[in-house]
Motif scaffolding. Structure first.
Motif, short mmCIF file in Angstrom:
data_model
loop_
_atom_site.label_atom_id
_atom_site.label_comp_id
_atom_site.label_asym_id
_atom_site.label_seq_id
_atom_site.Cartn_x
_atom_site.Cartn_y
_atom_site.Cartn_z
N ILE A 364 0.85 -1.19 0.00
CA ILE A 364 0.00 0.00 0.00
C ILE A 364 0.88 1.24 0.00
CG2 ILE A 364 -1.70 1.30 1.34
CD1 ILE A 364 -2.81 -1.36 2.28
N PHE A 365 0.55 2.18 -0.87
CA PHE A 365 1.38 3.37 -1.02
C PHE A 365 0.68 4.61 -0.50
CE2 PHE A 365 2.69 0.73 -4.83
CZ PHE A 365 3.82 0.23 -4.21
N GLN A 366 1.45 5.63 -0.19
CA GLN A 366 0.97 6.97 0.14
C GLN A 366 -0.09 6.98 1.24
OE1 GLN A 366 0.24 8.06 -4.16
NE2 GLN A 366 0.95 9.99 -3.34
N SER A 367 0.13 6.24 2.29
CA SER A 367 -0.82 6.25 3.39
C SER A 367 -0.61 7.44 4.32
CB SER A 367 -0.68 4.97 4.21
OG SER A 367 0.58 4.95 4.87
N GLY A 368 0.60 8.01 4.29
CA GLY A 368 0.93 9.06 5.22
C GLY A 368 1.31 8.52 6.59
N LEU A 369 1.37 7.19 6.72
CA LEU A 369 1.69 6.55 7.99
C LEU A 369 3.01 5.79 7.87
CD1 LEU A 369 -1.84 4.97 8.62
CD2 LEU A 369 -0.99 7.11 9.59
N SER A 370 3.64 5.52 9.00
CA SER A 370 4.80 4.64 8.98
C SER A 370 4.32 3.24 8.60
CB SER A 370 5.46 4.60 10.35
OG SER A 370 4.61 3.96 11.30
N ARG A 389 -8.76 -15.26 4.62
CA ARG A 389 -7.40 -15.50 4.16
C ARG A 389 -6.85 -14.23 3.50
NH1 ARG A 389 -5.98 -19.86 -0.58
NH2 ARG A 389 -7.92 -18.98 -1.35
N VAL A 390 -5.57 -13.96 3.75
CA VAL A 390 -4.89 -12.82 3.12
C VAL A 390 -3.72 -13.36 2.30
CG1 VAL A 390 -3.58 -10.70 3.48
CG2 VAL A 390 -5.53 -11.23 4.96
N ILE A 391 -3.64 -12.91 1.05
CA ILE A 391 -2.48 -13.20 0.21
C ILE A 391 -1.83 -11.85 -0.09
CG2 ILE A 391 -1.65 -14.12 -1.98
CD1 ILE A 391 -4.06 -16.01 -1.95
N GLY A 392 -0.66 -11.60 0.51
CA GLY A 392 0.05 -10.35 0.33
C GLY A 392 1.09 -10.46 -0.76
N ILE A 393 1.17 -9.43 -1.60
CA ILE A 393 2.15 -9.43 -2.69
C ILE A 393 2.93 -8.13 -2.65
CG2 ILE A 393 2.49 -9.54 -5.18
CD1 ILE A 393 0.01 -11.27 -5.37
N GLY A 394 4.22 -8.24 -2.43
CA GLY A 394 5.08 -7.07 -2.34
C GLY A 394 6.08 -7.24 -1.21
N GLU A 395 7.21 -6.61 -1.33
CA GLU A 395 8.27 -6.79 -0.33
C GLU A 395 7.89 -6.18 1.02
OE1 GLU A 395 12.02 -5.49 -1.74
OE2 GLU A 395 12.10 -6.97 -3.37
N THR A 396 7.16 -5.06 1.00
CA THR A 396 6.81 -4.41 2.27
C THR A 396 5.77 -5.20 3.03
OG1 THR A 396 7.26 -2.27 1.22
CG2 THR A 396 6.13 -2.24 3.33
N ILE A 397 4.67 -5.58 2.37
CA ILE A 397 3.64 -6.34 3.08
C ILE A 397 4.20 -7.69 3.53
CG2 ILE A 397 2.57 -7.46 1.05
CD1 ILE A 397 -0.16 -6.90 2.39
N PHE A 404 -0.90 -10.50 10.27
CA PHE A 404 -2.14 -11.09 9.75
C PHE A 404 -2.23 -12.55 10.15
CE2 PHE A 404 -0.60 -7.83 6.86
CZ PHE A 404 -1.71 -7.00 6.71
N THR A 405 -3.45 -13.03 10.32
CA THR A 405 -3.66 -14.46 10.53
C THR A 405 -4.01 -15.10 9.19
OG1 THR A 405 -5.99 -14.05 11.06
CG2 THR A 405 -4.43 -14.15 12.91
N ASN A 406 -3.64 -16.36 9.05
CA ASN A 406 -3.88 -17.10 7.80
C ASN A 406 -3.43 -16.29 6.59
OD1 ASN A 406 -4.59 -19.27 6.23
ND2 ASN A 406 -6.76 -18.73 6.13
N CYS A 407 -2.16 -15.96 6.58
CA CYS A 407 -1.60 -15.09 5.54
C CYS A 407 -0.39 -15.76 4.89
CB CYS A 407 -1.20 -13.75 6.15
SG CYS A 407 -0.36 -12.63 5.01
N ILE A 408 -0.36 -15.70 3.57
CA ILE A 408 0.85 -16.06 2.84
C ILE A 408 1.25 -14.87 1.99
CG2 ILE A 408 0.41 -18.55 2.81
CD1 ILE A 408 -0.67 -18.26 0.00
N THR A 409 2.53 -14.72 1.74
CA THR A 409 2.99 -13.55 0.99
C THR A 409 3.95 -13.96 -0.12
OG1 THR A 409 4.83 -13.20 2.54
CG2 THR A 409 2.77 -11.99 2.96
N TYR A 410 4.05 -13.08 -1.11
CA TYR A 410 4.97 -13.26 -2.23
C TYR A 410 5.67 -11.92 -2.48
CZ TYR A 410 2.24 -17.49 -3.06
OH TYR A 410 1.62 -18.70 -2.91
N LYS A 411 6.90 -11.99 -2.92
CA LYS A 411 7.68 -10.78 -3.16
C LYS A 411 7.13 -9.97 -4.33
CE LYS A 411 10.78 -11.41 0.10
NZ LYS A 411 10.83 -10.53 1.29
#
Length: 816
Positions: A364-370, A389-397, A404-411
Motif C-alpha cells: 500500500i502506497f501513500q498512506s501518510g503513515l509509517s 485469508r490474506v495473500i500479500g504481494i510485495g516486499e513491504t507487506i 495477519f492471521t492465515n496469511c501467505i505472501t509473495y515478493k
C-alpha cells in the motif's frame, strides 16, 4: 485521526450527553452496515428522504460503537453511549470536516467541472507522488457527504491534498468550499451532466466557480462563457490554456501520431513538446489540466515530458465477476491506498456470495503513515471485516506478514503466478486489490471464469440511484418489495438481491420457487415471495422458508394440507386478488369461500394481500385502473374484517408508484423501474442506465461491390464495403428482426448498421467510414442505443429485450 470529543462539540454547536464511555475518536462513519465500525468510531446518524440512521443506533451500540452525532437520542439508548445532539447531522458532518481541514496547512488542489474530475485527480496523484505524500478523494467521493469523508482522512504525514467536488443543483458548492478550502483550483471540462439542476450553463459555471473563491490560482480552459463569469476573481491569479485563443497563458496545438498525441506547448517565452498515450478529446483535455499543475509547480520540462508520457487509463470501477471453481471475484486491481481499501472491503461485504472471503493485497502506497502503523491498521481492517485469508504481494507487506492471521505472501506478482496451481480457490469471494505497478490484472485473468467476449455490464450505482428515486416517491411508512424474477430481469439475480439486501428493502419477489431457493442457498436473508408457485413446489417452498402467493381455493387447500402434515404454525402466505387483470387471483365471488377456508386456521398467517394492475402505465385507461384500486380496497377490507387480521396490502407496480401515489397502501412492488426503464418519457430522464450489452470486433474485411454477407445473401454490397464481425447472435438474445439494416450497434459513439441476417452466434456490421480496429469494443444496447429504442423499433417491450439476454452472456457487476 485521534481527537477528543470535548474538542469538537463547539464546532458542531452540539449538546453533549455524556455516558462515561470512551470519548476519543479515531474514525468517522455514516454506514451502519460497515464492519469497520468500532468503539472509537464517531457515527453520524444521517437522515435521508427514505432512511433514518437513528433506527440502527441501538444495534450499533450492541456492536461496540460508543459515540454518535444525532438529532435525538433514540428510545432505550439513553445512558448507553455518548451523544452529540445537533439540529442537522449532515450539516454537523460538514462542520466537523471544515474544522478538521483547518488543522492542516499544506497545498490543496480542488477540482470541479462536469467531466474529468476523477481522472485528473488520479493522474495528478500519479504525477506528483514522487515528490509529495498526497491525500485524495477515494473513488468519486465528491458529494455533500463524500467530500467531508474524504477530508476527514487527512493525517499528519500528508503534505498535499487533491479533492474533487461535484454538485447537481445551486447552493451546494458553498458548503463544499468551506470543507476543501483549495489553494489551487482546477475547472475541468464543462458539459451537460446535471444540467437539469441549473437554469442555464452560465448559472452552473458560476456555482462551480464558488469552489475557488479563496484559491491562490484558478487553472481552466479559456472560453468566453467561463471568462464572463470570472469578474469576481480579479484579485486571484488566473492560469488559462487554450487550443484557439493565443492570449491564454498556455497556448497548445496538438497532432496525432499513431495511438498517441503530441502536444506543442507555448508557455511564457518557452516552447516544447510532450507526448501522451491518448488521442480522444476527453483524455487530451484531462492531461492538459495535469500539465498546467506541473507548470504552476515549476517542474522542469524534462520531468514533465518523462512523467506525462506514462499516463494510463484509469479504471474507476469496482467490478464483480464470476470466478473459477464457483468463486466470486471483486476486481479492484488498479489502486492500492488505505482509504480505497476501506471502501473495497465494504463493497466486498455488500457483494459477498460466500462466507469464506479472501483478500489478495499488494503493498500500500501513500498512506501518510509509517509502515508499522499502516500495516497494523490494515490488519485491524482485515479482522473487523472477517476476512478468512490474506495473500500479500510485495516486499513491504511480506515484511509485516506476522500481523495477519492465515496469511501467505509473495515478493512480486510473478512469484504468485508461478505458485498459482498449488493454491486452492473454491466457493469463496475474492477481493483483488493492488497498485497498478503490480499488474494484478494478470491475477484477475487467472481467477476469472473463462467465457466468450460478449458481456452485460451492470452498474450497481445506477441500481442504487433508481431504487432511491422510487423510494423518494413513497410515504415514510410505505414498505417496498423489489422484483428480482427472471434472473433480475436478465441483469443477474443474486448480485442484485445482495445489493437490495444491503439497502434494506422489505421483500424480494420471484416468479417461481427455484429462483427463490437459489437466492436462499446463496445466503440471501430477506423474505422472498414466490408469485407463481406450483403446487408441486409447496414442500420445497416450506423447506427453504419462502413465502408463497396463493391465488386459488385449490392451491390454498393443497398448501393447507401440506402445512397441517408438517404441523406448521403461522407460516406466512400472501393472498392474491383478481381485480381485473384476469390472470391469477381470487375473484369477488370466491371471497366468502376463501374466508371460510381460512377462518380459525392457525397453520398459516396471511402476511399480505395483493393484486396486480393491468393499466397503471396507460393514461387512456385511468378509470379502469382506479376501479381496480377501489375493488382491491373493498375486497381486502372485507378479508381483514372477517378474519380479524392486519396484513400488508399492496397493488402498485413501477408505473403505479408514479401514477397513483395516493394508493400506496402498505407496500409497493418495484420492478422494471429499478433497471432504469420507465414508460414515461419525463420520468426516464431521472433514471440511470443499468445494463450495457457489449462485445468486440472479431474480424474486419473489405468486400467488393456485388459480394454478399451472411446466410441467404440478404445483403449484397452496392459498393466496396468494410465489414466487421461481432461474436453475438440470436442465441445471446439479439432478435433476428434487428438485422438486415433495421438495427445498428455503436462503435465509439458512431452508428454501424447491422447487415445481413443475424446468425446464432454472430452478426455483421457495416463499418465503412468508422475508424475502428479488431478487438475494439462495440455496444449493442446501453446509453446508445437504449433498450427503450430497441423495444420501440422491434415493436415489443423493454422487458423482452432485457430478459432475452442469454445466460451464456457473462454478467460483470461494477460500482463507480
Amino acid at each position: 485521526m485521534i481527537l477528543k470529543i470535548q474538542n469538537i462539540i463547539s464546532q458542531m454547536q452540539a449538546v453533549f450527553v455524556d455516558s462515561n464511555k470512551i470519548k476519543t475518536i479515531d474514525a468517522v462513519s455514516i454506514d451502519s452496515r460497515s464492519l469497520q465500525n468500532g468503539s472509537q468510531t464517531l457515527f453520524f446518524a444521517l437522515v435521508g428522504a427514505n432512511n433514518d440512521a437513528h433506527l440502527y443506533i441501538e444495534n450499533l451500540i450492541e456492536k461496540g460503537v460508543q459515540n454518535f452525532v444525532v438529532t435525538h437520542i433514540p428510545v432505550d439508548c439513553a445512558g448507553k453511549a455518548n451523544f452529540l445532539i445537533v439540529e442537522n447531522t449532515l450539516e454537523a458532518l460538514q462542520q466537523f470536516a471544515s474544522f478538521y481541514r483547518s488543522l492542516f496547512d499544506f497545498p490543496v488542489i480542488g477540482l470541479t467541472g462536469s467531466n474529468g474530475k476523477t481522472i485528473v485527480k488520479e493522474w495528478l496523484n500519479f504525477l506528483l507522488s514522487p515528490d509529495y505524500n498526497a491525500i485524495r478523494s477515494p473513488k468519486s467521493y465528491n458529494s455533500q457527504v463524500g467530500v467531508p469523508l474524504s477530508v476527514l482522512a487527512i493525517n499528519e504525514q500528508h503534505n498535499l491534498g487533491i479533492f474533487e467536488a461535484g454538485i447537481s443543483t445551486g447552493s451546494e458548492m458553498g458548503k463544499l468550499e468551506k470543507i476543501i478550502k483549495p489553494t489551487i483550483g482546477i475547472l475541468t471540462n464543462i458539459g451537460s451532466a446535471h444540467d437539469e439542476g441549473f437554469g442555464s450553463l452560465g448559472e452552473k459555471i458560476s456555482e462551480k466557480l464558488l469552489l475557488f473563491k479563496d484559491s491562490e490560482v484558478l487553472i481552466y480552459q479559456k472560453s468566453e462563457i467561463v471568462d464572463a463569469n470570472l469578474f469576481r476573481y480579479e484579485n486571484r491569479r488566473l492560469f488559462s490554456w487554450s487550443f484557439k485563443d493565443s492570449t491564454a497563458d498556455v497556448f497548445i496545438t496538438k497532432s496525432p501520431v499513431l495511438d498517441q498525441t503530441i502536444l506543442h506547448i507555448r508557455h511564457v517565452e518557452e516552447s516544447f513538446e510532450i507526448q501522451i498515450p491518448f488521442q480522444d478529446a476527453a483524455s487530451v483535455e484531462n492531461a492538459i489540466s495535469c500539465l498546467m499543475v506541473l507548470l504552476y509547480f515549476k517542474y522542469d520540462v524534462t520531468t514533465i515530458q518523462n512523467r506525462m508520457k506514462l499516463l494510463y487509463p484509469v479504471e474507476m470501477r469496482l467490478k464483480v465477476k464470476n470466478g473459477i471453481n464457483n468463486c466470486s471475484v471483486v476486481d479492484d486491481s488498479y489502486s492500492s491506498d488505505f482509504q480505497s481499501l476501506k471502501i473495497a472491503l465494504d463493497f466486498l461485504e455488500s457483494q459477498k456470495q460466500y462466507q469464506k472471503k479472501t483478500v489478495i493485497l499488494s503493498d500500500i502506497f501513500q498512506s501518510g503513515l509509517s509502515n508499522e502503523e499502516l500495516y497494523s491498521k490494515v490488519a485491524e481492517l482485515i479482522i473487523s471485516n472477517r476476512i478468512s485469508r490474506v495473500i500479500g504481494i510485495g516486499e513491504t507487506i511480506s515484511a509485516f506478514k506476522d500481523k495477519f492471521t492465515n496469511c501467505i505472501t509473495y515478493k512480486n506478482t510473478a512469484d504468485f503466478i508461478a505458485d498459482f496451481d498449488d493454491l486452492i480457490f473454491s466457493n469463496e469471494t475474492i477481493l483483488i486489490k493492488g497498485a497498478r505497478t503490480f499488474q494484478f490484472e494478470e491475477i484477475v485473468s487467472l481467477l476469472e471464469e473463462k467465457t466468450h467476449e460478449t458481456v452485460l455490464e451492470i452498474n450497481l450505482n445506477a441500481i442504487s440511484h433508481n431504487l432511491n428515486f422510487f423510494k423518494s416517491k413513497l410515504k415514510p411508512a410505505t414498505k417496498m418489495m423489489v422484483m428480482v424474477k427472471a434472473f433480475g430481469y436478465g441483469n443477474g439475480g443474486f448480485e442484485i438481491a445482495k445489493l437490495l439486501e444491503h439497502h434494506k428493502v422489505d421483500y424480494l419477489g420471484v416468479a417461481f420457487a427455484d429462483e427463490g431457493i437459489s437466492l436462499k442457498n446463496l445466503g440471501i436473508q430477506l423474505p422472498i415471495m414466490v408469485l407463481n408457485p406450483e403446487s408441486t413446489s409447496f414442500s420445497a417452498i416450506i423447506q427453504h422458508q419462502l413465502e408463497p402467493e396463493i391465488y386459488s381455493l385449490k392451491g390454498l387447500r393443497a398448501f393447507l394440507k401440506i402445512a397441517e402434515q408438517k404441523k406448521l404454525k403461522n407460516f406466512p402466505i400472501h393472498i392474491k386478488l383478481d381485480t381485473g387483470m384476469h390472470r391469477l387471483g381470487f375473484e369477488a365471488n370466491t371471497i366468502d369461500d376463501l374466508i371460510e377456508t381460512l377462518r380459525g386456521n392457525k397453520t398459516v398467517e396471511i402476511k399480505s394481500i395483493l393484486s396486480h394492475m393491468a393499466t397503471s402505465d396507460d393514461e387512456n385507461h385511468k378509470d379502469f385502473a382506479e376501479s381496480q384500486i377501489n375493488l382491491f380496497e373493498k375486497l381486502s377490507s372485507k378479508l381483514m374484517v372477517e378474519l380479524q387480521i392486519k396484513p400488508i396490502r399492496h397493488i402498485l407496480n413501477t408505473s403505479g408508484i408514479s401514477n397513483f401515489p395516493a394508493s400506496q397502501f402498505d407496500m409497493v412492488r418495484l420492478g422494471i423501474g429499478l433497471y432504469g426503464i420507465s414508460n414515461d418519457a419525463e420520468e426516464q430522464k431521472y433514471l440511470e442506465n443499468v445494463g450495457t450489452l457489449k462485445s468486440i470486433i472479431s474480424q474486419i474485411r473489405t468486400i467488393p461491390a456485388g459480394d454478399s454477407v451472411g446466410y441467404g445473401r440478404r445483403f449484397v454490397a452496392e459498393k466496396p464495403t468494410k465489414v466487421a464481425t461481432i461474436p453475438i447472435g440470436y442465441a445471446d438474445g439479439i432478435s433476428r428482426a434487428w438485422g438486415n439494416g433495421n438495427g445498428y450497434i455503436a462503435i465509439k459513439d458512431k452508428k454501424a448498421s447491422i447487415i445481413g441476417s443475424v446468425c446464432m452466434d454472430m452478426l455483421m456490421i457495416d463499418i465503412t467510414g468508422v475508424a475502428c480496429n479488431e478487438g475494439d469494443t462495440v455496444v449493442i444496447f446501453g446509453e446508445n442505443p437504449t433498450v427503450n429504442y430497441l423495444a420501440e423499433k422491434l415493436n415489443t417491450i423493454p422487458y423482452e429485450i432485457l430478459t432475452s439476454v442469454s445466460q451464456r452472456v457473462k454478467r460483470v457487476f461494477y460500482r463507480e
